[in-house]
Design a protein around this motif. Structure first.
Motif, PDB file in Angstrom:
ATOM      1  N   THR A   1       0.834  -1.205   0.000  1.00  0.00           N
ATOM      2  CA  THR A   1       0.000   0.000   0.000  1.00  0.00           C
ATOM      3  C   THR A   1       0.862   1.246   0.000  1.00  0.00           C
ATOM      4  O   THR A   1       0.629   2.188  -0.772  1.00  0.00           O
ATOM      5  CB  THR A   1      -0.940   0.000   1.220  1.00  0.00           C
ATOM      6  OG1 THR A   1      -1.763  -1.173   1.180  1.00  0.00           O
ATOM      7  CG2 THR A   1      -1.813   1.234   1.238  1.00  0.00           C
TER       8      THR A   1
ATOM      9  N   LYS B   1      -8.082  -0.440  -5.482  1.00  0.00           N
ATOM     10  CA  LYS B   1      -8.207  -1.731  -4.809  1.00  0.00           C
ATOM     11  C   LYS B   1      -9.531  -2.362  -5.243  1.00  0.00           C
ATOM     12  O   LYS B   1     -10.600  -2.031  -4.723  1.00  0.00           O
ATOM     13  CB  LYS B   1      -8.189  -1.608  -3.289  1.00  0.00           C
ATOM     14  CG  LYS B   1      -8.107  -2.990  -2.592  1.00  0.00           C
ATOM     15  CD  LYS B   1      -8.694  -3.010  -1.216  1.00  0.00           C
ATOM     16  CE  LYS B   1     -10.190  -3.196  -1.196  1.00  0.00           C
ATOM     17  NZ  LYS B   1     -10.660  -4.541  -1.711  1.00  0.00           N
TER      18      LYS B   1
ATOM     19  N   VAL C   1      -5.779  -3.798   2.911  1.00  0.00           N
ATOM     20  CA  VAL C   1      -5.453  -2.678   2.023  1.00  0.00           C
ATOM     21  C   VAL C   1      -6.535  -1.602   2.051  1.00  0.00           C
ATOM     22  O   VAL C   1      -6.233  -0.405   2.007  1.00  0.00           O
ATOM     23  CB  VAL C   1      -5.216  -3.186   0.585  1.00  0.00           C
ATOM     24  CG1 VAL C   1      -5.024  -2.022  -0.386  1.00  0.00           C
ATOM     25  CG2 VAL C   1      -4.000  -4.098   0.543  1.00  0.00           C
TER      26      VAL C   1
ATOM     27  N   GLN D   1      -5.976   0.420   5.110  1.00  0.00           N
ATOM     28  CA  GLN D   1      -4.694   1.127   4.989  1.00  0.00           C
ATOM     29  C   GLN D   1      -4.816   2.343   4.089  1.00  0.00           C
ATOM     30  O   GLN D   1      -4.286   3.420   4.397  1.00  0.00           O
ATOM     31  CB  GLN D   1      -3.635   0.166   4.457  1.00  0.00           C
ATOM     32  CG  GLN D   1      -3.267  -0.963   5.420  1.00  0.00           C
ATOM     33  CD  GLN D   1      -2.631  -2.151   4.725  1.00  0.00           C
ATOM     34  OE1 GLN D   1      -2.218  -2.064   3.569  1.00  0.00           O
ATOM     35  NE2 GLN D   1      -2.561  -3.277   5.418  1.00  0.00           N
ATOM     36  N   LEU D   2      -5.509   2.199   2.991  1.00  0.00           N
ATOM     37  CA  LEU D   2      -5.716   3.334   2.083  1.00  0.00           C
ATOM     38  C   LEU D   2      -6.601   4.397   2.730  1.00  0.00           C
ATOM     39  O   LEU D   2      -6.343   5.599   2.599  1.00  0.00           O
ATOM     40  CB  LEU D   2      -6.348   2.854   0.784  1.00  0.00           C
ATOM     41  CG  LEU D   2      -5.454   2.076  -0.183  1.00  0.00           C
ATOM     42  CD1 LEU D   2      -6.287   1.439  -1.290  1.00  0.00           C
ATOM     43  CD2 LEU D   2      -4.386   2.982  -0.791  1.00  0.00           C
TER      44      LEU D   2
END
Length: 475
Positions: free
Chosen positions: A44, A171, A207, A210-211
């Motif tokens: 990421t 994603k 992810v 995290q994003l």
């Protein structure tokens, strides 16, 4: 079986920082059809860093050059459309004919809509004789997309981000990632500068989170469940990034006594299309009492005549739902409905002759009241709930009595009533008498169906900041 474990970062296909294999299941067969890798924080971070580094150059690239690259991407998408159709059919179970026409077609339709809107889009607007308002790209965007309409949603996010000068990290859903991987191939083939578009596979808890929380991401554009949208909003709050959400729905389809004779059949087919896996599906059919039992019989007939089969089969039918998780959820809600209301078609289990695959019987419940579970929860399967009403006011009240507000439907030959009711429905979209929306029409909802709009001019504006500059011109 396909091996698709790499990510697309900074203009190149790269191995994940650490192995984390994830099986992709063909819902028609319940067999593994591919292996991907789920990303880690290191993946990421690498993708976000690439997007951040590319932003200064891409944001200042002349709009003509950006348009030329998007047009080239559109040409590649068209030339390789059969590959895309096969990928979506395998990963999420769309029947191949429907995948070629509607699933692939939605992507090309949105590209065309954005290119048309972009032709006349003005990034610099005179506010007064001396003051200028500038619309500028917001920055690095995280694009988190679902499995039910893969290219529809990727195009609604990636194309306006590219056009406005943003850079991005996509994603796709880990359940249906093959179309996203193929789209990354198309972007690479089109020749976009390194770092403008990046793609990392992953799940929401990994992810996705995290994003959403990443300090170098300026905006999150998400399509999916309301539950996930709330989680993303909370994760994004600490960095005060913009969050655009297209979430769930529980659309009401109001069929008045004077509706055209095809209204019920049209509404039932719309509900069952894509195996019921559309956020804007008309899953609550509100029918005037004078037409109620006739409508129940018509909807039951549609359900019984709707063919269900493997995605690979040609011809008009619906395929499986996307996964075992979805299948089990839908079965649980059908079971709940059988205790709440009158089952007139479908029910529990797979259709006859289908013993493997996530196939759901097209199901119709009658005598539903709006406080029942099947009228409140988004089932996301081919399940229709029919509710009677007596007056226009009652129909509007039932339609609005939901936490959602994405799409409602009105069926009447009385034009004044049609407009009057549409004005009172609390939803981002109201479709009337089966008339679809034009390319570039704003897509989005009220309440827990999200915020922001996608498509056309409205979709471009989502990815822009507004800057006021005084003294631009001399007095």
């Amino acid at each position: 079986m396909l091996e698709k474990k790499q990510f697309y970062i900074n203009g190149a296909w790269v191995d994940p920082a650490q192995a984390n294999d994830y099986p992709v299941i063909d819902p028609s067969t319940e067999e593994q059809c591919a292996t991907i890798s789920l990303g880690s924080q290191a993946d990421t971070d690498a993708a976000v860093a690439a997007a951040r580094a590319a932003f200064p150059g891409w944001s200042q690239t002349p709009r003509e050059e950006r348009v030329a690259l998007i047009q080239k991407l559109a040409d590649i998408y068209k030339a390789r459309s059969e590959e895309m159709a096969q990928a979506m059919s395998m990963e999420m179970g769309a029947p191949i004919e429907m995948s070629r026409s509607s699933q692939v077609g939605a992507g090309s339709w949105h590209i065309g809509g954005f290119l048309k809107a972009f032709e006349e889009f003005d990034f610099e607007r005179d506010f007064t004789a001396t003051e200028k308002t500038l619309l500028e790209p917001i920055g690095v965007c995280a694009l988190i997309t679902p499995w039910n309409w893969p290219m529809n949603q990727i195009m609604l996010k990636a194309i306006p981000a590219m056009a406005t000068g943003c850079t991005m990290v996509l994603k796709p859903s880990e359940v249906a990632p093959l179309s996203g991987l193929l789209f990354a191939e198309f972007v690479h083939e089109a020749g976009f500068p390194a770092g403008v578009f990046n793609m990392v596979n992953g799940d929401g808890a990994g992810v996705g989170s995290q994003l959403s929380a990443h300090p170098d991401v300026d905006m999150v554009s998400f399509t999916g469940s309301t539950r996930a949208g709330i989680a993303i909003s909370k994760a994004a709050a600490d960095t005060l990034k913009r969050v655009s959400l297209e979430l769930g729905g529980k659309g009401a389809n109001i069929i008045f006594a004077d509706a055209d004779e095809k209204a019920v059949v049209r509404g039932a087919r719309h509900c069952f299309a894509n195996s019921g896996q559309s956020c804007n599906a008309p899953t609550r059919m509100l029918v005037h009492s004078s037409k109620y039992e006739t409508a129940v019989a018509q909807a039951a007939d549609v359900a019984e005549k709707t063919k269900v089969g493997p995605a690979s089969e040609e011809g008009r039918h619906i395929g499986p739902v996307v996964s075992e998780v979805q299948f089990d959820k839908i079965q649980g809600l059908i079971e709940k409905g059988m205790k709440e209301a009158r089952l007139v078609a479908g029910g529990l289990g797979r259709p006859d002759g289908l013993n493997r695959g996530y196939y759901v019987k097209p199901t119709v419940f009658a005598d539903v009241t709006n406080d029942m579970t099947i009228a409140r929860e988004e089932i996301f399967g081919p399940v229709l709930s029919i509710i009677p009403f007596e007056t226009e006011e009652e129909a509007i009240a039932i339609a609005n009595d939901t936490p959602y507000g994405l799409t409602n439907y009105v069926q009447t030959t009385d034009d004044e009533k049609r407009r009057r009711v549409a004005r009172q429905l609390r939803s981002g979209m109201v479709e009337t008498n089966g008339k679809g929306f034009a390319a570039g029409s704003p897509f989005g909802g009220y309440k827990q169906s999200g915020n922001g709009r996608e498509g056309g001019t409205y979709g471009l504006e989502e990815f822009l900041e507004v800057k006021a500059v005084s003294g631009w011109a001399a007095e």
